[in-house]
Design a protein around this motif. Structure first.
Motif, PDB file in Angstrom:
ATOM      1  N   ILE A 187       0.832  -1.204   0.000  1.00  0.00           N
ATOM      2  CA  ILE A 187       0.000   0.000   0.000  1.00  0.00           C
ATOM      3  C   ILE A 187       0.865   1.251   0.000  1.00  0.00           C
ATOM      4  O   ILE A 187       0.607   2.207  -0.747  1.00  0.00           O
ATOM      5  CB  ILE A 187      -0.957  -0.018   1.205  1.00  0.00           C
ATOM      6  N   MET A 188       1.910   1.251   0.810  1.00  0.00           N
ATOM      7  CA  MET A 188       2.812   2.406   0.855  1.00  0.00           C
ATOM      8  C   MET A 188       3.456   2.632  -0.502  1.00  0.00           C
ATOM      9  O   MET A 188       3.500   3.756  -1.011  1.00  0.00           O
ATOM     10  CB  MET A 188       3.878   2.157   1.926  1.00  0.00           C
ATOM     11  N   GLU A 189       3.963   1.578  -1.108  1.00  0.00           N
ATOM     12  CA  GLU A 189       4.627   1.715  -2.401  1.00  0.00           C
ATOM     13  C   GLU A 189       3.650   2.164  -3.484  1.00  0.00           C
ATOM     14  O   GLU A 189       3.985   3.023  -4.316  1.00  0.00           O
ATOM     15  CB  GLU A 189       5.274   0.389  -2.788  1.00  0.00           C
ATOM     16  N   ALA A 190       2.451   1.615  -3.472  1.00  0.00           N
ATOM     17  CA  ALA A 190       1.467   1.975  -4.496  1.00  0.00           C
ATOM     18  C   ALA A 190       1.103   3.451  -4.422  1.00  0.00           C
ATOM     19  O   ALA A 190       1.063   4.152  -5.444  1.00  0.00           O
ATOM     20  CB  ALA A 190       0.214   1.117  -4.320  1.00  0.00           C
ATOM     21  N   LEU A 191       0.841   3.942  -3.219  1.00  0.00           N
ATOM     22  CA  LEU A 191       0.459   5.340  -3.075  1.00  0.00           C
ATOM     23  C   LEU A 191       1.627   6.268  -3.380  1.00  0.00           C
ATOM     24  O   LEU A 191       1.449   7.328  -3.990  1.00  0.00           O
ATOM     25  CB  LEU A 191      -0.073   5.588  -1.665  1.00  0.00           C
ATOM     26  N   ALA A 192       2.821   5.884  -2.977  1.00  0.00           N
ATOM     27  CA  ALA A 192       4.001   6.691  -3.301  1.00  0.00           C
ATOM     28  C   ALA A 192       4.226   6.766  -4.795  1.00  0.00           C
ATOM     29  O   ALA A 192       4.780   7.753  -5.297  1.00  0.00           O
ATOM     30  CB  ALA A 192       5.230   6.108  -2.606  1.00  0.00           C
ATOM     31  N   ASN A 193       3.782   5.741  -5.519  1.00  0.00           N
ATOM     32  CA  ASN A 193       3.960   5.708  -6.973  1.00  0.00           C
ATOM     33  C   ASN A 193       2.764   6.255  -7.734  1.00  0.00           C
ATOM     34  O   ASN A 193       2.654   6.053  -8.947  1.00  0.00           O
ATOM     35  CB  ASN A 193       4.267   4.285  -7.427  1.00  0.00           C
ATOM     36  N   GLY A 194       1.880   6.954  -7.025  1.00  0.00           N
ATOM     37  CA  GLY A 194       0.847   7.717  -7.711  1.00  0.00           C
ATOM     38  C   GLY A 194      -0.556   7.159  -7.697  1.00  0.00           C
ATOM     39  O   GLY A 194      -1.464   7.759  -8.300  1.00  0.00           O
ATOM     40  N   VAL A 196       2.074   1.502 -13.768  1.00  0.00           N
ATOM     41  CA  VAL A 196       0.954   0.581 -13.579  1.00  0.00           C
ATOM     42  C   VAL A 196      -0.156   1.210 -12.740  1.00  0.00           C
ATOM     43  O   VAL A 196      -1.342   1.068 -13.054  1.00  0.00           O
ATOM     44  CB  VAL A 196       1.438  -0.726 -12.904  1.00  0.00           C
ATOM     45  N   VAL A 197       0.213   1.924 -11.681  1.00  0.00           N
ATOM     46  CA  VAL A 197      -0.793   2.348 -10.698  1.00  0.00           C
ATOM     47  C   VAL A 197      -1.079   3.841 -10.676  1.00  0.00           C
ATOM     48  O   VAL A 197      -2.046   4.263 -10.020  1.00  0.00           O
ATOM     49  CB  VAL A 197      -0.388   1.890  -9.281  1.00  0.00           C
ATOM     50  N   ALA A 198      -0.303   4.663 -11.348  1.00  0.00           N
ATOM     51  CA  ALA A 198      -0.523   6.111 -11.275  1.00  0.00           C
ATOM     52  C   ALA A 198      -1.942   6.470 -11.685  1.00  0.00           C
ATOM     53  O   ALA A 198      -2.448   6.011 -12.709  1.00  0.00           O
ATOM     54  CB  ALA A 198       0.483   6.838 -12.160  1.00  0.00           C
ATOM     55  N   GLU A 199      -2.603   7.265 -10.818  1.00  0.00           N
ATOM     56  CA  GLU A 199      -3.968   7.754 -11.020  1.00  0.00           C
ATOM     57  C   GLU A 199      -5.019   6.654 -10.982  1.00  0.00           C
ATOM     58  O   GLU A 199      -6.183   6.901 -11.322  1.00  0.00           O
ATOM     59  CB  GLU A 199      -4.081   8.525 -12.342  1.00  0.00           C
ATOM     60  N   LYS A 200      -4.650   5.469 -10.534  1.00  0.00           N
ATOM     61  CA  LYS A 200      -5.616   4.375 -10.430  1.00  0.00           C
ATOM     62  C   LYS A 200      -6.170   4.272  -9.006  1.00  0.00           C
ATOM     63  O   LYS A 200      -5.524   4.642  -8.030  1.00  0.00           O
ATOM     64  CB  LYS A 200      -4.958   3.043 -10.793  1.00  0.00           C
ATOM     65  N   GLN A 201      -7.385   3.754  -8.909  1.00  0.00           N
ATOM     66  CA  GLN A 201      -7.967   3.366  -7.633  1.00  0.00           C
ATOM     67  C   GLN A 201      -7.763   1.859  -7.471  1.00  0.00           C
ATOM     68  O   GLN A 201      -8.106   1.096  -8.380  1.00  0.00           O
ATOM     69  CB  GLN A 201      -9.453   3.717  -7.584  1.00  0.00           C
ATOM     70  N   LEU A 202      -7.229   1.463  -6.333  1.00  0.00           N
ATOM     71  CA  LEU A 202      -6.894   0.063  -6.120  1.00  0.00           C
ATOM     72  C   LEU A 202      -7.856  -0.553  -5.110  1.00  0.00           C
ATOM     73  O   LEU A 202      -7.956  -0.081  -3.974  1.00  0.00           O
ATOM     74  CB  LEU A 202      -5.462  -0.077  -5.605  1.00  0.00           C
ATOM     75  N   VAL A 203      -8.534  -1.586  -5.529  1.00  0.00           N
ATOM     76  CA  VAL A 203      -9.394  -2.349  -4.624  1.00  0.00           C
ATOM     77  C   VAL A 203      -8.606  -3.585  -4.222  1.00  0.00           C
ATOM     78  O   VAL A 203      -8.254  -4.411  -5.067  1.00  0.00           O
ATOM     79  CB  VAL A 203     -10.721  -2.736  -5.289  1.00  0.00           C
ATOM     80  N   MET A 204      -8.325  -3.717  -2.925  1.00  0.00           N
ATOM     81  CA  MET A 204      -7.375  -4.727  -2.467  1.00  0.00           C
ATOM     82  C   MET A 204      -7.985  -5.652  -1.422  1.00  0.00           C
ATOM     83  O   MET A 204      -8.635  -5.205  -0.477  1.00  0.00           O
ATOM     84  CB  MET A 204      -6.137  -4.037  -1.887  1.00  0.00           C
ATOM     85  N   LEU A 212      -3.542  -7.390 -10.230  1.00  0.00           N
ATOM     86  CA  LEU A 212      -2.266  -7.402  -9.528  1.00  0.00           C
ATOM     87  C   LEU A 212      -2.356  -8.307  -8.314  1.00  0.00           C
ATOM     88  O   LEU A 212      -3.442  -8.526  -7.765  1.00  0.00           O
ATOM     89  CB  LEU A 212      -1.874  -5.984  -9.066  1.00  0.00           C
ATOM     90  N   GLY A 213      -1.203  -8.794  -7.886  1.00  0.00           N
ATOM     91  CA  GLY A 213      -1.155  -9.564  -6.651  1.00  0.00           C
ATOM     92  C   GLY A 213      -0.857  -8.667  -5.471  1.00  0.00           C
ATOM     93  O   GLY A 213      -1.388  -7.560  -5.369  1.00  0.00           O
ATOM     94  N   ASN A 214       0.033  -9.118  -4.585  1.00  0.00           N
ATOM     95  CA  ASN A 214       0.359  -8.349  -3.386  1.00  0.00           C
ATOM     96  C   ASN A 214       1.859  -8.130  -3.274  1.00  0.00           C
ATOM     97  O   ASN A 214       2.387  -7.959  -2.188  1.00  0.00           O
ATOM     98  CB  ASN A 214      -0.163  -9.082  -2.139  1.00  0.00           C
ATOM     99  N   SER A 215       2.542  -8.127  -4.396  1.00  0.00           N
ATOM    100  CA  SER A 215       3.971  -7.842  -4.397  1.00  0.00           C
ATOM    101  C   SER A 215       4.185  -6.357  -4.629  1.00  0.00           C
ATOM    102  O   SER A 215       3.705  -5.809  -5.637  1.00  0.00           O
ATOM    103  CB  SER A 215       4.680  -8.629  -5.501  1.00  0.00           C
ATOM    104  N   PRO A 216       4.906  -5.667  -3.736  1.00  0.00           N
ATOM    105  CA  PRO A 216       5.129  -4.236  -3.961  1.00  0.00           C
ATOM    106  C   PRO A 216       5.874  -3.947  -5.245  1.00  0.00           C
ATOM    107  O   PRO A 216       5.748  -2.855  -5.818  1.00  0.00           O
ATOM    108  CB  PRO A 216       5.945  -3.810  -2.727  1.00  0.00           C
ATOM    109  N   ARG A 217       6.607  -4.929  -5.755  1.00  0.00           N
ATOM    110  CA  ARG A 217       7.363  -4.724  -6.990  1.00  0.00           C
ATOM    111  C   ARG A 217       6.449  -4.594  -8.208  1.00  0.00           C
ATOM    112  O   ARG A 217       6.869  -4.092  -9.260  1.00  0.00           O
ATOM    113  CB  ARG A 217       8.350  -5.877  -7.190  1.00  0.00           C
ATOM    114  N   GLU A 218       5.211  -5.034  -8.076  1.00  0.00           N
ATOM    115  CA  GLU A 218       4.251  -4.924  -9.186  1.00  0.00           C
ATOM    116  C   GLU A 218       3.688  -3.516  -9.337  1.00  0.00           C
ATOM    117  O   GLU A 218       3.149  -3.174 -10.394  1.00  0.00           O
ATOM    118  CB  GLU A 218       3.076  -5.876  -8.964  1.00  0.00           C
ATOM    119  N   TYR A 219       3.783  -2.725  -8.273  1.00  0.00           N
ATOM    120  CA  TYR A 219       3.030  -1.473  -8.200  1.00  0.00           C
ATOM    121  C   TYR A 219       3.874  -0.288  -8.670  1.00  0.00           C
ATOM    122  O   TYR A 219       4.024   0.711  -7.981  1.00  0.00           O
ATOM    123  CB  TYR A 219       2.510  -1.276  -6.782  1.00  0.00           C
ATOM    124  N   ALA A 220       4.425  -0.397  -9.847  1.00  0.00           N
ATOM    125  CA  ALA A 220       5.267   0.637 -10.437  1.00  0.00           C
ATOM    126  C   ALA A 220       4.408   1.826 -10.880  1.00  0.00           C
ATOM    127  O   ALA A 220       3.204   1.683 -11.121  1.00  0.00           O
ATOM    128  CB  ALA A 220       6.029   0.065 -11.623  1.00  0.00           C
TER     129      ALA A 220
END
Length: 240
Positions: free
Chosen positions: A34-41, A93-101, A82-90
């Protein structure tokens, strides 16, 4: 300050949640991701308990700008983006997206503390920022996601490090439950290494599903200086 610690999300007493600042920890891997995804936009993360709820919520948000994210037993859920690997959340991939987890442990812990006055996401990736954000709280509720409703060493050590630093910042005077004291003792003198994380049950489970490359990532201290905050079951980064 009072500090109550729970070693699993399932052990959280609903009546004890209101009036607290809740710190949710799932080092391997939900709060790190979650931290990585939000930091990446990413715009927001919506934590939900079940696969069915995730699918329904993503559909209601609109699939054009939302991603279905999550795992069961460490592996990406079939049909998810996506799975739950922080390496996937570049960023690409995730900038400006809403993530349902939805994850096996972490998102359930967020649901368990949704009645808190404030809820933050903590991991080794943002541990110093979390300490700074919560050190002035009157009532701190530290919740380790655990592993399948059982104690998890990685989360407990992270909790102990946060509690110890908060106590040091305040100069003492805290009242802790036994779980908090145990977490502080477990964290004393502990160096966060890939080897340590690999020795935990959660780390070993990642190795079994060939996702051990996540361990160096989630072991990194203070990769980020931000703190995700959940309000109304939505996790975002507050504006600077």
């Amino acid at each position: 300050m009072t500090v109550d610690t729970s070693f699993t999300g399932a052990a959280v007493e609903p009546a004890a949640v209101p009036g607290t600042t809740a710190v949710v920890i799932d080092v391997i891997r939900a709060t790190s991701t979650i931290m990585e995804a939000l930091a990446n936009g990413a715009r927001a993360v919506y934590p939900v308990a079940s696969t069915e709820e995730a699918v329904q919520l993503a559909a209601s948000l609109g699939r054009d700008d939302s991603l279905l994210c999550g795992e069961r037993k460490g592996v990406m859920i079939e049909g998810f983006d996506l799975g739950n690997s922080p390496r996937e959340y570049a960023p690409e991939v995730v900038a400006e997206k809403q993530l349902v987890m939805t994850t096996t442990n972490g998102t359930r812990a967020f649901v368990a503390v949704q009645g808190a006055d404030r809820v933050v996401a903590a991991s080794f990736l943002n541990i110093s920022a979390v300490v700074e954000a919560v050190k002035d709280a009157d009532r701190l509720l530290v919740v380790c996601a655990g592993k399948e409703d059982r104690f998890s060493m990685d989360d407990a050590v992270c909790a102990g490090m946060i509690i110890r630093r908060v106590i040091e910042a305040r100069g003492g005077g805290e009242v802790m439950n036994d779980a908090g004291r145990a977490a502080v003792l477990l964290a004393a003198g502990r160096e966060i290494t890939v080897e340590f994380l690999a020795s935990t049950a959660a780390g070993a489970a990642l190795l079994e599903v060939e996702l051990g490359d996540d361990l160096p990532f989630v072991a990194e201290l203070d990769r980020h200086d931000r703190v995700p905050v959940m309000e109304d079951r939505v996790i975002r980064l507050p504006r600077r």
